[in-house]
Design a protein around this motif. Structure first.
Motif, PDB file in Angstrom:
ATOM      1  N   ALA A 151       6.830  -0.500  -3.937  1.00  0.00           N
ATOM      2  CA  ALA A 151       5.477  -0.561  -3.382  1.00  0.00           C
ATOM      3  C   ALA A 151       4.987  -2.001  -3.288  1.00  0.00           C
ATOM      4  O   ALA A 151       4.415  -2.420  -2.273  1.00  0.00           O
ATOM      5  CB  ALA A 151       4.527   0.272  -4.244  1.00  0.00           C
ATOM      6  N   ASN A 154       6.460  -3.805  -0.259  1.00  0.00           N
ATOM      7  CA  ASN A 154       5.858  -3.416   1.018  1.00  0.00           C
ATOM      8  C   ASN A 154       4.456  -4.000   1.187  1.00  0.00           C
ATOM      9  O   ASN A 154       4.090  -4.444   2.276  1.00  0.00           O
ATOM     10  CB  ASN A 154       5.841  -1.891   1.149  1.00  0.00           C
ATOM     11  CG  ASN A 154       7.180  -1.325   1.588  1.00  0.00           C
ATOM     12  OD1 ASN A 154       7.540  -1.410   2.755  1.00  0.00           O
ATOM     13  ND2 ASN A 154       7.926  -0.765   0.648  1.00  0.00           N
ATOM     14  N   ILE A 155       3.695  -4.009   0.113  1.00  0.00           N
ATOM     15  CA  ILE A 155       2.374  -4.643   0.155  1.00  0.00           C
ATOM     16  C   ILE A 155       2.514  -6.134   0.455  1.00  0.00           C
ATOM     17  O   ILE A 155       1.784  -6.697   1.291  1.00  0.00           O
ATOM     18  CB  ILE A 155       1.631  -4.432  -1.183  1.00  0.00           C
ATOM     19  CG1 ILE A 155       1.293  -2.953  -1.375  1.00  0.00           C
ATOM     20  CG2 ILE A 155       0.367  -5.287  -1.245  1.00  0.00           C
ATOM     21  CD1 ILE A 155       0.873  -2.599  -2.788  1.00  0.00           C
ATOM     22  N   CYS A 192       1.270   2.423  -2.187  1.00  0.00           N
ATOM     23  CA  CYS A 192       0.730   1.143  -1.706  1.00  0.00           C
ATOM     24  C   CYS A 192      -0.782   1.232  -1.522  1.00  0.00           C
ATOM     25  O   CYS A 192      -1.529   0.312  -1.890  1.00  0.00           O
ATOM     26  CB  CYS A 192       1.367   0.763  -0.374  1.00  0.00           C
ATOM     27  SG  CYS A 192       3.102   0.281  -0.460  1.00  0.00           S
TER      28      CYS A 192
END
Length: 257
Positions: A151, A154-155, A192
């Motif tokens: 997560a 991706n953030i 996220c």
């Protein structure tokens, strides 16, 4: 034709091992450029998909032009271990096969070390299936953690691309930042969103689960090779590492958001 970019950067340091790590990010901008109506779309694959899958390459390009989006993707922590079987180990021996096949057939299978094709040939003759293990070679420096680091990556990818857009003095629609995920990728999209309260304005959920099933059980992938069913077991390192189940459980996380 949409414009494609990719780059490597230092990602967030591993929470499992004190070390620097690299993160590879891909993004595509519309052919007509970025304007105040351009949104951002984060694509997060599930198991079996990745940034270099043909479907995701096509999605980055088509969505950028068709929907006026900057489309972002990254190779998040442990993505390599989420793919289809490519490093299997067969748990077989002559003694075990002698209980199934004739001695002549077993000797034929093991006439040299390259026995896989001949094993498939004999199994296909009788319609037998094969069970094997995927040799994952995971360790704390890189493994499929199915949660926090994935997560965070991706953030990080989205925020970094936003900063690139701003550094180049482009305006974009900050009220249209979308996360699309498939299966485990959809789960990560929710994760996220929970960790970055005001970043995303929409989540497109394609079959998310509430908690990563492979943290509690093994993953099994069925493939056919010359009409023989091969079942490959993945036993992930993440199962054996302490984790906070409440943080990774979407039902708990969103009830207490």
């Amino acid at each position: 034709m949409a414009k494609e970019y990719d780059f490597s950067m230092y990602g967030y340091p591993s929470i499992y091992k004190n070390m620097e790590r690299k993160l590879h990010v891909y993004f595509t901008e519309p052919e007509r450029g970025i304007n105040e109506n351009t949104g951002i779309l984060l694509l997060i694959p599930g198991f079996g998909g990745n940034s270099q899958s043909n479907v995701y390459k096509k999605m980055r390009n088509v969505f950028a032009d068709k929907h006026n989006l900057v489309v972002v993707q990254c190779d998040c922590f442990g993505w390599e271990f989420m793919q289809k079987p490519n490093n299997i180990t067969l748990n077989i021996s002559k003694d075990s096969l002698l209980q199934i096949f004739t001695a002549k057939e077993v000797n034929y299978i093991f006439k040299d070390n390259n026995y896989f094709e001949r094993l498939i040939e004999i199994c296909g003759k009788y319609g037998f299936s094969i069970t094997c293990d995927e040799k994952l070679n995971e360790d704390l420096s890189n493994f499929n953690d199915m949660g926090l680091m994935q997560a965070i990556d991706n953030i990080t990818a989205v925020i970094t691309v936003i900063e690139i857009i701003k550094d180049n003095n482009y305006k974009f629609d900050e009220g249209k930042i979308i996360a699309y995920g498939h299966s485990h990728g959809a789960y990560l999209a929710y994760l996220c969103n929970a960790f970055t309260k005001d970043l995303f304005t929409l989540i497109i959920d394609n079959s998310a689960w509430l908690f990563p099933a492979y943290l509690k059980s093994d993953r099994y992938v069925n493939t056919y090779y010359n009409n023989v069913l091969i079942t490959t077991k993945y036993s992930y390192l993440a199962k054996d590492i302490d984790y906070d189940e409440e943080i990774l459980n979407l039902e708990f996380l969103y009830q207490n958001y």
